[in-house]
Design an enzyme around this catalytic site. Structure first.
Site, PDB file in Angstrom:
ATOM      1  N   CYS A   6       0.838  -1.199   0.000  1.00  0.00           N
ATOM      2  CA  CYS A   6       0.000   0.000   0.000  1.00  0.00           C
ATOM      3  C   CYS A   6       0.878   1.257   0.000  1.00  0.00           C
ATOM      4  CB  CYS A   6      -0.916  -0.014   1.221  1.00  0.00           C
ATOM      5  SG  CYS A   6      -1.835   1.519   1.439  1.00  0.00           S
ATOM      6  N   CYS A  59     -10.011   5.215  13.561  1.00  0.00           N
ATOM      7  CA  CYS A  59      -9.224   6.018  12.625  1.00  0.00           C
ATOM      8  C   CYS A  59      -7.800   6.136  13.173  1.00  0.00           C
ATOM      9  CB  CYS A  59      -9.862   7.387  12.448  1.00  0.00           C
ATOM     10  SG  CYS A  59      -8.911   8.489  11.375  1.00  0.00           S
ATOM     11  N   CYS A  62      -7.070  10.268  13.917  1.00  0.00           N
ATOM     12  CA  CYS A  62      -7.738  11.033  14.963  1.00  0.00           C
ATOM     13  C   CYS A  62      -8.484  10.081  15.891  1.00  0.00           C
ATOM     14  CB  CYS A  62      -8.712  12.060  14.363  1.00  0.00           C
ATOM     15  SG  CYS A  62     -10.109  11.322  13.477  1.00  0.00           S
ATOM     16  N   HIS A  76     -16.582   8.536   7.590  1.00  0.00           N
ATOM     17  CA  HIS A  76     -15.588   9.383   8.253  1.00  0.00           C
ATOM     18  C   HIS A  76     -14.338   9.527   7.381  1.00  0.00           C
ATOM     19  CE1 HIS A  76     -12.984  11.007  11.406  1.00  0.00           C
ATOM     20  NE2 HIS A  76     -12.090  10.074  11.073  1.00  0.00           N
ATOM     21  N   HIS A  82      -9.120  10.676   5.887  1.00  0.00           N
ATOM     22  CA  HIS A  82      -8.259   9.857   6.741  1.00  0.00           C
ATOM     23  C   HIS A  82      -8.317   8.429   6.202  1.00  0.00           C
ATOM     24  CE1 HIS A  82      -8.698  12.832  10.349  1.00  0.00           C
ATOM     25  NE2 HIS A  82      -8.034  13.338   9.333  1.00  0.00           N
ATOM     26  N   CYS A  95      -7.050   0.134   4.441  1.00  0.00           N
ATOM     27  CA  CYS A  95      -6.829   1.339   3.636  1.00  0.00           C
ATOM     28  C   CYS A  95      -8.067   1.593   2.782  1.00  0.00           C
ATOM     29  CB  CYS A  95      -5.605   1.195   2.746  1.00  0.00           C
ATOM     30  SG  CYS A  95      -5.366   2.601   1.631  1.00  0.00           S
ATOM     31  N   CYS A  98      -7.125   1.787  -1.066  1.00  0.00           N
ATOM     32  CA  CYS A  98      -6.920   0.463  -1.682  1.00  0.00           C
ATOM     33  C   CYS A  98      -8.164  -0.411  -1.572  1.00  0.00           C
ATOM     34  CB  CYS A  98      -5.747  -0.256  -1.020  1.00  0.00           C
ATOM     35  SG  CYS A  98      -4.165   0.584  -1.196  1.00  0.00           S
ATOM     36  N   CYS A 179     -17.446 -38.756 -16.440  1.00  0.00           N
ATOM     37  CA  CYS A 179     -17.284 -37.328 -16.739  1.00  0.00           C
ATOM     38  C   CYS A 179     -18.097 -36.477 -15.765  1.00  0.00           C
ATOM     39  CB  CYS A 179     -17.700 -37.031 -18.182  1.00  0.00           C
ATOM     40  SG  CYS A 179     -19.399 -37.496 -18.591  1.00  0.00           S
ATOM     41  N   HIS A 471     -22.620 -35.905 -22.280  1.00  0.00           N
ATOM     42  CA  HIS A 471     -21.238 -35.767 -21.800  1.00  0.00           C
ATOM     43  C   HIS A 471     -21.095 -34.433 -21.071  1.00  0.00           C
ATOM     44  CE1 HIS A 471     -16.932 -36.268 -21.609  1.00  0.00           C
ATOM     45  NE2 HIS A 471     -16.730 -35.138 -22.270  1.00  0.00           N
TER      46      HIS A 471
END
Length: 517
Positions: A6, A59, A62, A76, A82, A95, A98, A179, A471
């Site tokens: 990241c 977070c 904060c 948030h 953040h 994250c 990401c 099969c 089949h």
């Protein structure tokens, strides 16, 4: 997230970030002392809804706690920019850029050190139990032992997994009308979480190994991912299937769907997890089969007199869907008013879609005067309507298109083409979406950030031929957008068009995003 990791953690690594992260782990994640556990219990509530549960995250920038399940921590992060938050139960770093939990070597080391301190503070030694009150569950990352490091040094050759890698692709010899078994084995060996389970040697056998189907499947996975290219001969698997599912014994052609259910049932019975820990699935079982394949089907029966609703939730491993052309009348379709556009399907060609079949499956059905139920509200037998919806979705959703019709008067195969998408959104068919449904129509609302119910196609089982002589073959996804056709011992590359143009009998979808619980 890129292979390099990241890139957004660097914005957090300023000033005294290590000390700040340690304080968060000490006070709000592992909480080794009685004082910190008390502080965590009092202060760790969602600042938006006041909930203690719903997977609280903090977070990292904060002092703000919010629940992940209701997306309050996401709101948030978006408003304050953040981008990083920490899971207060497991200690994982998430994250929001990401959209995934991330790995950072320095952060991981701090987490391990603080967790060990908390264990020692509680018991005076590193606790080996699965769960310690106040410090979450112990899921330590794997680290090689000295012996394993020595073996790695003496065997420096590594097998690289590239986009063109064929490891996991292996044909299966047909042992005489087998099969039906081969196609299901191909689908199961390419189910990601099932593969991870068996290749990590997680099964602890309590049976005789020569009679345990899970042990044989474990060996089968080893064979598939060994790198050998010659077709595998699954004679031991066939013998165990005949032993534990006698209705499938013999060399007659069998139904692949019936084999799938029988195989899952035997695997479920042979690897039941009786550790006493509560399972969060409708089958109340912790075995790997139920963790991956079990969902919950909600049935709502509504009395037509007092409108009282009786609700039951039943576990399922697959969903069987009626098709147009069967003797069962198919629901008249109204293109465009459902989730078809949501799933990238189109009615322009006149083809029935998978969404159409799911709409029919989840529509309210009037049971009629011949099937009256005794209403607990009216205390008398009344006509009613019944509606099925998805209460809990499995990790792997298997859809069975009912192509074989058996009745007293008729035995035939239904060849109706059904269009199915590469990506499927099950939101319209959830019990939580029921209020948005009017007369079987789903009022579509698209939330691009809600990925909880989205699936990707990874295997398709097809049947060619007639009911008497046919089949089975399988399309499997090896890598993203790389598909292969498995026809017993022969494996050939296939295009996405080949997959989507196929008739389809069993469709396997995997959840795009997984959340641990």
């Amino acid at each position: 997230m890129s292979p390099a990791g990241c890139p957004h953690v660097n914005g957090f690594k300023v000033d005294n970030w290590k000390q700040n992260l340690r304080v968060i782990y000490q006070c709000f994640v592992w909480s080794g002392s009685a004082e910190t556990r008390k502080r965590k219990a009092k202060s760790c509530i969602c600042h938006m809804c006041g909930a203690h549960l719903n997977r609280l995250h903090s977070c990292l920038y904060c002092v703000f706690f919010a629940c992940f399940a209701k997306k309050h921590i996401h709101e948030h992060a978006k408003s304050k920019r953040h981008n990083l938050a920490i899971d207060l139960l497991y200690g994982g770093i998430y994250c929001f850029m990401c959209q995934d939990y991330i790995y950072d070597k320095e952060m991981e080391q701090i987490a391990k050190e603080e967790q060990r301190k908390a264990w020692k503070m509680l018991h005076g030694f590193v606790c080996l139990c699965k769960c310690v009150p106040g410090i979450g569950e112990k899921y330590s990352t794997w680290e090689p032992t000295k012996r394993e490091l020595e073996l790695l040094r003496h065997n420096p050759k590594r097998r690289r997994i590239t986009s063109n890698c064929t490891i996991g692709l292996r044909g299966l010899i047909n042992l005489g009308n087998t099969c039906f078994m081969n196609c299901i084995v191909q689908a199961l060996t390419h189910t990601p979480l099932l593969r991870d389970f068996f290749l990590s040697d997680r099964h602890k056998c309590e049976m005789q190994s020569n009679s345990c189907l899970v042990c044989e499947m474990s060996q089968l996975f080893q064979e598939f991912y060994s790198g050998h290219r010659s077709p595998h001969i699954p004679f031991r698997l066939l013998h165990l299937v005949w032993t534990h599912a006698r209705h499938l014994a013999g060399y007659e052609q069998q139904d692949a769907h019936e084999f799938l259910i029988a195989a899952l049932d035997v695997l479920h019975r042979h690897c039941k997890d009786d550790n006493g820990k509560k399972a969060n699935n409708p089958n109340h079982c912790n075995c790997i089969i139920d963790q991956i394949f079990t969902g919950g089907l909600q049935s709502d029966v509504t009395c037509q007199a007092c409108h009282g609703v009786s609700t039951t939730i039943d576990p399922f491993w697959d969903i069987s869907l009626d098709l147009p052309g069967s003797s069962t009348p198919f629901w008249p379709l109204s293109p465009g008013g459902d989730g078809s556009a949501l799933n990238g399907e189109s009615h322009t060609t006149g083809a029935t879609t998978l969404t159409d079949c799911l709409r029919r499956f989840t529509r309210p059905e009037h049971l009629g005067s011949s099937a009256k139920i005794k209403c607990s509200g009216c205390h008398s037998y009344q006509e009613s309507t019944k509606q099925l919806t998805m209460k809990k979705l499995p990790i792997v959703a298997c859809f069975h298109l009912k192509r074989f019709e058996h009745s007293a008067k008729l035995r035939r195969k239904i060849t109706t083409y059904v269009s199915f998408p590469l990506e499927l959104d099950m939101t319209p068919f959830m019990a939580s979406s029921k209020e948005s449904r009017m007369n079987g129509q789903y009022q579509q609302t698209v939330d691009p950030f809600n990925n909880d119910n989205k699936y990707s196609l990874f295997a398709v089982v097809n049947h060619q031929g007639t009911l008497e002589s046919g089949h089975y073959t399988t399309f499997i996804r090896q890598h993203k957008d790389q598909w292969f056709k498995c026809d017993d011992a022969i494996i050939t590359k296939a295009s996405i068009k080949d997959v989507l143009d196929s008739e389809g009998y069993l469709l396997f979808y995997h959840k795009q995003f997984l959340e641990y619980e």
